[in-house]
Design a protein around this motif. Sequence first.
Motif, PDB file in Angstrom:
ATOM      1  N   GLU A 184       5.836   4.941   1.813  1.00  0.00           N
ATOM      2  CA  GLU A 184       5.466   6.347   1.774  1.00  0.00           C
ATOM      3  C   GLU A 184       5.905   6.992   0.462  1.00  0.00           C
ATOM      4  O   GLU A 184       6.956   6.669  -0.084  1.00  0.00           O
TER       5      GLU A 184
ATOM      6  N   TRP B  35      -5.446   7.667   4.816  1.00  0.00           N
ATOM      7  CA  TRP B  35      -4.258   7.688   3.970  1.00  0.00           C
ATOM      8  C   TRP B  35      -4.339   6.647   2.863  1.00  0.00           C
ATOM      9  O   TRP B  35      -4.942   5.585   3.030  1.00  0.00           O
ATOM     10  N   GLY B  36      -3.698   6.952   1.749  1.00  0.00           N
ATOM     11  CA  GLY B  36      -3.611   6.009   0.650  1.00  0.00           C
ATOM     12  C   GLY B  36      -2.665   6.520  -0.418  1.00  0.00           C
ATOM     13  O   GLY B  36      -1.896   7.464  -0.199  1.00  0.00           O
ATOM     14  N   ASP B  37      -2.747   5.902  -1.589  1.00  0.00           N
ATOM     15  CA  ASP B  37      -1.846   6.266  -2.688  1.00  0.00           C
ATOM     16  C   ASP B  37      -2.464   7.267  -3.661  1.00  0.00           C
ATOM     17  O   ASP B  37      -1.953   7.499  -4.749  1.00  0.00           O
TER      18      ASP B  37
ATOM     19  N   ILE C 108       3.717  -0.922   3.781  1.00  0.00           N
ATOM     20  CA  ILE C 108       3.312   0.454   3.510  1.00  0.00           C
ATOM     21  C   ILE C 108       4.549   1.211   3.037  1.00  0.00           C
ATOM     22  O   ILE C 108       5.582   1.203   3.717  1.00  0.00           O
TER      23      ILE C 108
ATOM     24  N   ALA D 208       0.849  -1.191   0.000  1.00  0.00           N
ATOM     25  CA  ALA D 208       0.000   0.000   0.000  1.00  0.00           C
ATOM     26  C   ALA D 208       0.884   1.241   0.000  1.00  0.00           C
ATOM     27  O   ALA D 208       2.029   1.216   0.458  1.00  0.00           O
TER      28      ALA D 208
ATOM     29  N   LYS E 115       1.352   5.271   1.226  1.00  0.00           N
ATOM     30  CA  LYS E 115       0.920   6.307   2.164  1.00  0.00           C
ATOM     31  C   LYS E 115       1.443   7.640   1.629  1.00  0.00           C
ATOM     32  O   LYS E 115       2.561   8.050   1.922  1.00  0.00           O
TER      33      LYS E 115
ATOM     34  N   ASN F 163       2.022  -7.467   4.818  1.00  0.00           N
ATOM     35  CA  ASN F 163       1.472  -6.177   4.411  1.00  0.00           C
ATOM     36  C   ASN F 163       2.509  -5.071   4.575  1.00  0.00           C
ATOM     37  O   ASN F 163       3.053  -4.875   5.661  1.00  0.00           O
TER      38      ASN F 163
ATOM     39  N   HIS G 295      -4.577  -3.998   2.049  1.00  0.00           N
ATOM     40  CA  HIS G 295      -3.947  -5.070   2.810  1.00  0.00           C
ATOM     41  C   HIS G 295      -4.905  -6.246   3.011  1.00  0.00           C
ATOM     42  O   HIS G 295      -6.130  -6.088   2.940  1.00  0.00           O
TER      43      HIS G 295
ATOM     44  N   ILE H 162      -5.045   2.674   2.283  1.00  0.00           N
ATOM     45  CA  ILE H 162      -4.293   1.595   2.924  1.00  0.00           C
ATOM     46  C   ILE H 162      -5.238   0.529   3.475  1.00  0.00           C
ATOM     47  O   ILE H 162      -4.972  -0.677   3.383  1.00  0.00           O
TER      48      ILE H 162
END
Length: 231
Positions: A204, A183-185, A202, A154, A156, A200, A194, A190
């Motif tokens: 950034e 939060w996400g892309d 993350i 994922a 962030k 999983n 997952h 996120i």
Amino acid sequence: MPLPTVIVPGYLESAIAYQTLETSLKQLGFPTVTVPLRRRDWLPTVGCRPVTPILQKLDQTVKQILQAYPATQINLIGHSAGGWISRIYLGEKPYTPRNQAQPSVWNAHPLIATLITLGTPHISQERWTRWNLDFVANNYPGAFYKNVRYVCVAGKTIFGERRPGSWLAYSSYQLTCGQGNTWGDGITPIASAHLEGAENLIIEGVRHSPRSPGIWYGSPEPLNIWAKYLI
């Protein structure tokens, strides 16, 4: 020798967008091909229709690469929708969406050593993907097959907010996981990228698409983080 690797493009995306990622993986020693999709190949799947045409092309690609190399298994990399499509491909349950006369079963999990998903929405509230994602979640929850290594990546990067610059992310996150302020892309939060039981990760600063400005999952720095999980 590293295992052959197949890349599954994201929704409405063509294989061309993944050429740089494919080259990077080859330079790391992984014989790699991308499922040879064109944007128009996705048209039969639009509007909550079956993704069977994409699964068929995926199956053809896997069989071809297994014939080309002395291996009995491959790595599978699914970007965005390509991740949950890959999970259908692994499964042994009949895939019988509406408007599909004959069930399809691929039962490909014995062929897959590692499945890596990049920014994949494994859950969604969107009505045009809900049937497929419910099918996956109900039949193959979490890291379902114990003989397969699941790695879910994922990003962030963007916090969804109702303001300029974050509105698209907010709307996309809201449609996907039911919460926009997270939060996400920039596309996938996120919370939906997952899986329970998976490894999983993350990362950034990565954006969702290979066509996004700046760094995405297949850029050199993020690639070095998740590629070490390939066999």
